[in-house]
Write a protein that holds these residues in place. Sequence first.
Motif, PDB file in Angstrom:
ATOM      1  N   SER A 255       0.833  -1.214   0.000  1.00  0.00           N
ATOM      2  CA  SER A 255       0.000   0.000   0.000  1.00  0.00           C
ATOM      3  C   SER A 255       0.859   1.251   0.000  1.00  0.00           C
ATOM      4  CB  SER A 255      -0.928  -0.001   1.221  1.00  0.00           C
ATOM      5  OG  SER A 255      -1.972  -0.933   1.067  1.00  0.00           O
ATOM      6  N   ILE A 256       1.963   1.216   0.735  1.00  0.00           N
ATOM      7  CA  ILE A 256       2.858   2.375   0.775  1.00  0.00           C
ATOM      8  C   ILE A 256       3.482   2.626  -0.594  1.00  0.00           C
ATOM      9  CG2 ILE A 256       5.008   3.263   1.762  1.00  0.00           C
ATOM     10  CD1 ILE A 256       4.234   1.813   4.371  1.00  0.00           C
ATOM     11  N   PHE A 257       3.962   1.574  -1.235  1.00  0.00           N
ATOM     12  CA  PHE A 257       4.569   1.761  -2.554  1.00  0.00           C
ATOM     13  C   PHE A 257       3.525   2.149  -3.605  1.00  0.00           C
ATOM     14  CE2 PHE A 257       8.364  -0.577  -0.970  1.00  0.00           C
ATOM     15  CZ  PHE A 257       9.324   0.318  -1.414  1.00  0.00           C
ATOM     16  N   ARG A 258       2.305   1.642  -3.487  1.00  0.00           N
ATOM     17  CA  ARG A 258       1.257   2.070  -4.421  1.00  0.00           C
ATOM     18  C   ARG A 258       1.026   3.570  -4.305  1.00  0.00           C
ATOM     19  NH1 ARG A 258      -1.450  -2.832  -3.536  1.00  0.00           N
ATOM     20  NH2 ARG A 258      -2.668  -1.967  -1.799  1.00  0.00           N
ATOM     21  N   TYR A 259       1.046   4.063  -3.089  1.00  0.00           N
ATOM     22  CA  TYR A 259       0.853   5.497  -2.866  1.00  0.00           C
ATOM     23  C   TYR A 259       1.995   6.304  -3.470  1.00  0.00           C
ATOM     24  CZ  TYR A 259       0.191   9.846  -0.212  1.00  0.00           C
ATOM     25  OH  TYR A 259       0.009  11.162   0.163  1.00  0.00           O
ATOM     26  N   PHE A 260       3.219   5.865  -3.247  1.00  0.00           N
ATOM     27  CA  PHE A 260       4.364   6.588  -3.780  1.00  0.00           C
ATOM     28  C   PHE A 260       4.333   6.671  -5.304  1.00  0.00           C
ATOM     29  CE2 PHE A 260       7.176   5.342   0.088  1.00  0.00           C
ATOM     30  CZ  PHE A 260       6.662   6.411   0.803  1.00  0.00           C
ATOM     31  N   ASN A 261       3.696   5.712  -5.951  1.00  0.00           N
ATOM     32  CA  ASN A 261       3.687   5.669  -7.412  1.00  0.00           C
ATOM     33  C   ASN A 261       2.322   6.019  -8.007  1.00  0.00           C
ATOM     34  OD1 ASN A 261       6.474   4.539  -8.270  1.00  0.00           O
ATOM     35  ND2 ASN A 261       5.875   3.191  -6.585  1.00  0.00           N
ATOM     36  N   ASP A 262       1.466   6.648  -7.205  1.00  0.00           N
ATOM     37  CA  ASP A 262       0.133   7.036  -7.669  1.00  0.00           C
ATOM     38  C   ASP A 262       0.163   8.488  -8.132  1.00  0.00           C
ATOM     39  OD1 ASP A 262      -2.534   7.674  -8.057  1.00  0.00           O
ATOM     40  OD2 ASP A 262      -3.230   6.547  -6.314  1.00  0.00           O
ATOM     41  N   PRO A 263      -0.067   8.750  -9.422  1.00  0.00           N
ATOM     42  CA  PRO A 263      -0.002  10.127  -9.929  1.00  0.00           C
ATOM     43  C   PRO A 263      -1.081  11.035  -9.364  1.00  0.00           C
ATOM     44  CG  PRO A 263      -0.838   8.631 -11.612  1.00  0.00           C
ATOM     45  CD  PRO A 263      -0.353   7.777 -10.486  1.00  0.00           C
ATOM     46  N   GLU A 264      -2.146  10.467  -8.778  1.00  0.00           N
ATOM     47  CA  GLU A 264      -3.170  11.315  -8.173  1.00  0.00           C
ATOM     48  C   GLU A 264      -2.595  12.137  -7.027  1.00  0.00           C
ATOM     49  OE1 GLU A 264      -7.399  11.013  -5.691  1.00  0.00           O
ATOM     50  OE2 GLU A 264      -6.478   9.205  -6.531  1.00  0.00           O
ATOM     51  N   TYR A 265      -1.623  11.578  -6.315  1.00  0.00           N
ATOM     52  CA  TYR A 265      -1.059  12.251  -5.160  1.00  0.00           C
ATOM     53  C   TYR A 265       0.289  12.894  -5.441  1.00  0.00           C
ATOM     54  CZ  TYR A 265      -4.668   9.465  -2.967  1.00  0.00           C
ATOM     55  OH  TYR A 265      -5.873   8.900  -2.647  1.00  0.00           O
TER      56      TYR A 265
END
Length: 368
Positions: free
Chosen positions: A285-295
């Motif tokens: 989940s942490i890595f998904r967040y780091f690579n999410d262009p929305e954020y």
Amino acid sequence: MAPLRRGLVAIVLLFAFVLLLRSSSSTSSSSSSSTTSDDTPPENAEKPVNVPPQARTHAGKRQHAQVTLEDMANRPLRERLRYQYPYDLDTKFPAYIWQTWKYAPSSSWFQDELRPQEESWSELHPGFVHEVLADKTAEHLIRYLFGAIPEVIEAYESLPIPVLKADLFRYLILLARGGIYSDIDTEALQPAINWLPDDMDRLSVGLIVGIEADPDRPDWHDWYSRRIQFCQWTIQSKPGHPILRDIVATIVEDTLRMKREGILTMSRMDKSIVEFTGPAVWTDSIFRYFNDPEYFKNEETRNVTYEDFTGLTVQKKVGDVAILPITSFSPGVRQMGAEEPDHPLAFVLHDFEGSWKPQEERHIGVEW
């Protein structure tokens, strides 16, 4: 000409009076159609819901929308979690410390060997509300906090063993209330105010996590689930953080899927505990967040991987997440670069002997 002028003036005044009556009648009709005689909405009226603005992302944008309660109930789980507990980076970390155990400290059944560890959190955080919740109390709290999202409650209550519930609880309580969650077998070595360096603005950080494992060896996958693994026995967060929203939704969806398929038992689950609710899914989940262009719209376009954190010896900030080195939450393991508990960056001491999983299965502390 005077009578003609007077006649024209009278006609104009009469026309204006008619328009005024129509406007008043229209307003009254609209009001009476939307309320009953006691000013309460009719039973069949659709109630509007003002969706709070989306919390500030790294791009600094907010979104506004209006939806009905019925429409919100049909929205995806992640969207409903966002509505229920919005994220605001500009707030302070709430002064809560959350822990769970089979018994509350006031119970005679609470183990004496856990008391020094539990008391360390209160002693180093005198201004904090420190709650050690017994299992039954935690269940009631989840029903209260997530009553508007019934599948969260269903998933929590359907989990077959306590450790799965304990894992999900930490994400749920931080999503809803924020603060610090730490396992009952942890000892606070330094107050949380010391966890970030002086040159890191706390108002720019929404989540603080530490590295659990950094196995820099070819056969790392024989020992750990991820090349870099973030620990979830101690987490500090502001309410509503997107990583917490993502992991809650992921676990709830997996739980209800396995329940529908009839495999939600320890002998039949298609995921291990580590992959289902533990540090593996947390790390993902942490890595998904780091690579999410929305954020990270304004961040440099690149793939954030374990290479950005391996060998870390000081705190590092990515977006609004502060990553602490392995020494911070895993001092004294004597491997992977971890220093001893007296190191300046050692903040939390974890007693692996007292955790839910035997040490030989955790692979922390094994001699390489």
